[in-house]
Scaffold this active site. Structure first.
Site, PDB file in Angstrom:
ATOM      1  N   SER A 224       8.094 -27.992  14.162  1.00 19.76           N
ATOM      2  CA  SER A 224       8.541 -29.218  14.541  1.00 19.76           C
ATOM      3  C   SER A 224       9.796 -29.790  13.493  1.00 19.76           C
ATOM      4  O   SER A 224      10.624 -29.014  13.494  1.00 19.76           O
ATOM      5  CB  SER A 224       7.704 -30.563  14.738  1.00 19.76           C
ATOM      6  OG  SER A 224       8.120 -31.544  15.514  1.00 19.76           O
TER       7      SER A 224
ATOM      8  N   ASP B 230       7.424 -28.105  26.522  1.00 20.95           N
ATOM      9  CA  ASP B 230       7.396 -28.934  25.299  1.00 20.95           C
ATOM     10  C   ASP B 230       8.104 -30.057  25.820  1.00 20.95           C
ATOM     11  O   ASP B 230       9.415 -29.868  25.789  1.00 20.95           O
ATOM     12  CB  ASP B 230       8.105 -27.975  23.955  1.00 20.95           C
ATOM     13  CG  ASP B 230       7.805 -28.932  22.726  1.00 20.95           C
ATOM     14  OD1 ASP B 230       7.638 -30.157  22.885  1.00 20.95           O
ATOM     15  OD2 ASP B 230       7.973 -28.524  21.688  1.00 20.95           O
TER      16      ASP B 230
ATOM     17  N   HIS C 153       4.078 -28.659  22.885  1.00 24.43           N
ATOM     18  CA  HIS C 153       4.651 -28.901  21.592  1.00 24.43           C
ATOM     19  C   HIS C 153       3.616 -28.348  20.490  1.00 24.43           C
ATOM     20  O   HIS C 153       3.776 -27.771  19.405  1.00 24.43           O
ATOM     21  CB  HIS C 153       4.840 -30.244  21.259  1.00 24.43           C
ATOM     22  CG  HIS C 153       5.830 -30.316  19.652  1.00 24.43           C
ATOM     23  ND1 HIS C 153       6.931 -29.695  19.521  1.00 24.43           N
ATOM     24  CD2 HIS C 153       5.738 -30.980  18.574  1.00 24.43           C
ATOM     25  CE1 HIS C 153       7.429 -30.215  18.393  1.00 24.43           C
ATOM     26  NE2 HIS C 153       6.535 -30.826  17.945  1.00 24.43           N
TER      27      HIS C 153
END
Length: 743
Positions: A594, A669, A701
């Protein structure tokens, strides 16, 4: 020479012992539950202050129960409700009490919508007559008892409903809800993700009013994701997602009166052109509602007190910051309607006491350290209970202090991460403690002194099992980089030899206010690092500038240019670590997920003379692709700060790639869209750069479920071994193979 002969059984014992202590941690063990810790699920302190409830699961009967325990003896007193006794329920996964604890909402058949939101079937169990009532035949959201326990409000298909538990009647109170247009009382995607709440409605103390936020997302741009599934044709998930600089939902605050069955829109005495309402909460006065309003830049926060009778408002508090203000969850109204508030306004997060009209009574905590959690206020002893990093930014301790800021006591004794769950009367607290060397322990402690009363649960079995494995100590220290002392941990191979050189893998996240260097027990990744250390890698994690719990100035230095100072710190730290005699500077890698993937990509591109390889999982490749609330908090809008968005986004530095690069993303995601990776891939292709990449179909995600997480970490481990592994060892293996072939 004298030869010492040992009895056979001693030889066998030593062989078994040495063998046991050298077990290798496998990737399969990390994700099959071998190292899972025991915990206490859905802990709730009963109103009498002498008992607590826990959600328990019986593996034999496959049933769940809410069990009541005594604080003093820690013995189970009774089972309040068990799914095995209820014909309508096979199990339940969560529970919540009415104020008088005579009724319980039981959740079942829950399914995730986004990160925090769920749909489910919910029942009300009455402990007095043992009756069970289905709240709705439909799957609903956020069922919540009225304070008197006679009603439940909930969301269904973007509207709000109230069920009367006595008459069994249902009253719909909003009617304009429509998918991807209007939502009543439940947050939209970006509020849920970035302001971290889902239920946007609140009962007043008299159970005759409900305040709620209405989201008009009609003009918010839509994002669509293909969902491949198992059918012949894929489907699409289409939802409103405001990217930086785009239109947000238009929010408005409303109060529904159950007596008049009318809804009034709240008007505050200030004109906001573009704003957020990140929190609402009723005061002790059933007619006074508090609401926090923020401007779009999130550097101004106003706390309003709204009179529901007169529909008038008073500005109780106004804060401004050069960078941004974090929304507080710690607003607490006392009996006289004065209130507790937390703020960073003196440079560190601290606790403040204000009168009901917003005048500062006093700053309760002070110092160059952060309050990290607020537990509550005990009116009987006039004490506030909180958690802080006063004992070092990588540690957490529980403290008490008088409302006037005097007589502070440290209630926890062990160095590491301590967290508390207090009894309703603040006479006891259950302390959860862990450190890098101690798995989670649950103990009962005195709230007055902090002294241990009894141990509740530990993970000694896990500790014993881990003693059979070849593991390395996580060494905490700091490294002086770019004028700052940065927190760092390092894991070396168990058979570390300072005369040898080892490849280095750096891990970081680095997002604003985050922390990865913390003195707490292992996550799954920590076991992976042990697995890599067993293969001869040194693993390091460094929290650079922009991370949290070291004051506002350290955290907010990255304002308007995310990815500049944080990346400079990782590159410089890698250079300095590469100068150590036992680290091979030609074999340094970095990885992250991320924000960490955004960072590792930037580090490899900008630090192409330092890093040999990088892995980026679900990375942001340009802040132009991410949502309004998060991105603009730190960057303002791309229209105002184009260079801040573009100068430090990986997509604009692909031409610098020299090392080995692995890029991973989930196709579903909803948070960091696959668009980030697809656009980055195209940029790399057009720059004629070779790289490795993988997309996990229909994964969000988190990229998990079934065999997915194991597959991902096998892929990353193989990549690390191929790109950072010892060349000399590979050369030896190659020579051996040649000899074998010749032979």
């Amino acid at each position: 020479m004298r030869i010492l002969r040992l009895p056979l059984f001693i030889c066998l014992f030593l062989t078994i012992t040495l063998s046991a202590q050298n077990k290798q941690i496998t990737l399969e063990e990390i994700w099959n539950g071998t190292f899972r810790t025991e915990g206490m699920d859905v802990l709730h302190s009963m109103k009498n202050g002498q008992q607590y409830s826990v959600l328990n699961f019986d593996r034999k009967t496959r049933s769940t129960s809410v069990d009541i325990y005594d604080y003093k003896t820690l013995k189970k007193i009774k089972t309040l409700v068990s799914s095995s006794d209820i014909e309508e329920l096979n199990y339940f996964t969560d529970y919540s009490f009415s104020n008088d604890e005579s009724k319980i909402i039981l959740a079942t058949n829950e399914e995730s919508i986004y990160r925090r939101s769920t749909l489910g079937n919910y029942y009300v169990y009455d402990t007095t007559d043992k009756s069970i009532t289905l709240i709705s035949e439909n799957k609903i959201q956020e069922p919540t008892f009225s304070p008197d326990g006679n009603m439940v409000a909930y969301g269904f298909e973007n509207n709000l409903y109230i069920k009367n538990l006595n008459t069994k009647t249902v009253n719909q109170i909003t009617f304009d809800g429509e998918k991807n247009k209007v939502i009543n009382g439940i947050t939209d995607w970006v509020y849920e993700e970035e302001f971290a709440f889902v239920r946007a409605f609140e009962w007043n103390t008299d159970s005759n009013k409900i305040a709620f936020i209405r989201f008009d997302e009609t003009n918010v741009p839509e994002f669509s994701m293909d969902v491949y599934g198992t059918g012949l044709y894929q489907t699409q998930q289409v939802f409103k997602y405001p990217k930086a600089g785009e239109k947000n939902s238009l929010v408005s605050l409303h109060i529904y009166d159950l007596d008049t069955k009318k809804t009034n829109q709240v008007k505050v005495d200030k004109t906001y052109s573009d704003f957020y309402i990140p929190r609402i909460e009723w005061s002790k006065n059933p007619d006074i509602l508090s609401a926090q309003y923020m401007n779009r830049h999130q550097n101004e926060l106003d706390l309003w007190m709204i009179n529901a009778k007169t529909n008038t408002s008073t500005l109780a508090l106004a804060e401004k910051d050069d960078a941004y203000i974090d929304v507080t969850d710690n607003l607490t109204f006392l009996k006289d309607n004065s209130f507790i508030w937390t703020s960073e306004k003196d440079g560190y997060n601290h606790i403040y006491h204000y009168s009901n009209d917003g005048k500062l009574k006093n700053q309760i905590t002070k110092g160059n350290w952060e309050v990290t959690n607020y537990y509550g206020y005990d009116e009987n002893t006039n004490r506030i209970f909180y958690q802080s990093v006063e004992n070092g930014s990588i540690n957490r301790d529980v403290y008490s202090i008088k409302l006037n800021g005097r007589d502070k006591k440290r209630l926890t004794k062990s160095e590491g991460t301590n967290g508390a769950s207090f009894s309703a009367d603040f006479s006891y607290f259950i302390n959860t403690f862990s450190s890098a060397t101690t798995p989670p322990e649950y103990t009962l402690n005195s709230a007055a002194s902090g002294n241990l009363i009894k141990s509740i649960k530990d993970n000694d079995v896990l500790s014993k099992n881990l003693s059979d494995y070849k593991t390395s100590k996580k060494e905490f220290t700091s490294i002086h980089v770019n004028g700052n002392d940065l927190n760092m941990w390092m894991i070396k191979p168990a058979n570390f030899d300072a005369s040898k050189q080892y490849p280095l893998l750096m891990y970081q996240y680095s997002g604003p206010g985050s922390q990865q260097v913390a003195n707490r027990w292992n996550s799954a990744n920590d076991y992976w690092y042990q697995h890599l250390a067993q293969q001869g890698y040194i693993i390091v994690c460094i929290d650079g500038r922009g991370t949290g719990f070291k004051g506002a100035a350290f955290k907010k230095v990255t304002q308007n240019q995310l990815g500049k100072y944080e990346v400079e710190d990782q590159i410089q730290a890698a250079k300095q670590l590469g100068e150590l005699p036992y680290i091979d500077a030609s074999r340094i890698g970095i990885w992250g997920w991320s924000y960490g993937g955004f960072m590792s990509s930037n580090a490899l591109f900008k630090g192409n003379d330092v890093f040999k390889m990088a892995i980026a999982v679900a990375p942001v490749s340009s802040w132009r692709f991410y949502d309004t609330i998060y991105t603009e908090r730190y960057m303002t809008t791309p229209q105002e700060n184009a260079s801040g968005y573009d100068d430090n986004s990986p997509i604009n530095h692909v031409d610098k790639l020299k090392g080995d690069y692995l890029l991973i993303h989930g196709s579903a995601d909803d948070n960091v869209h696959l668009q980030n990776t697809m656009r980055l891939v195209e940029a790399l292709i057009q720059a004629d750069k070779q790289f490795d990449w993988g997309v996990y179909p229909d994964d969000n995600h988190g990229i998990y479920g079934g065999n997915t997480r194991l597959h991902l970490y096998k892929k990353m481990t193989t990549f690390i071994n191929e790109k950072l592994g010892d060349k000399r060892e590979k050369a030896k293996e190659s020579e051996v193979k040649k000899v074998e072939i010749k032979g």
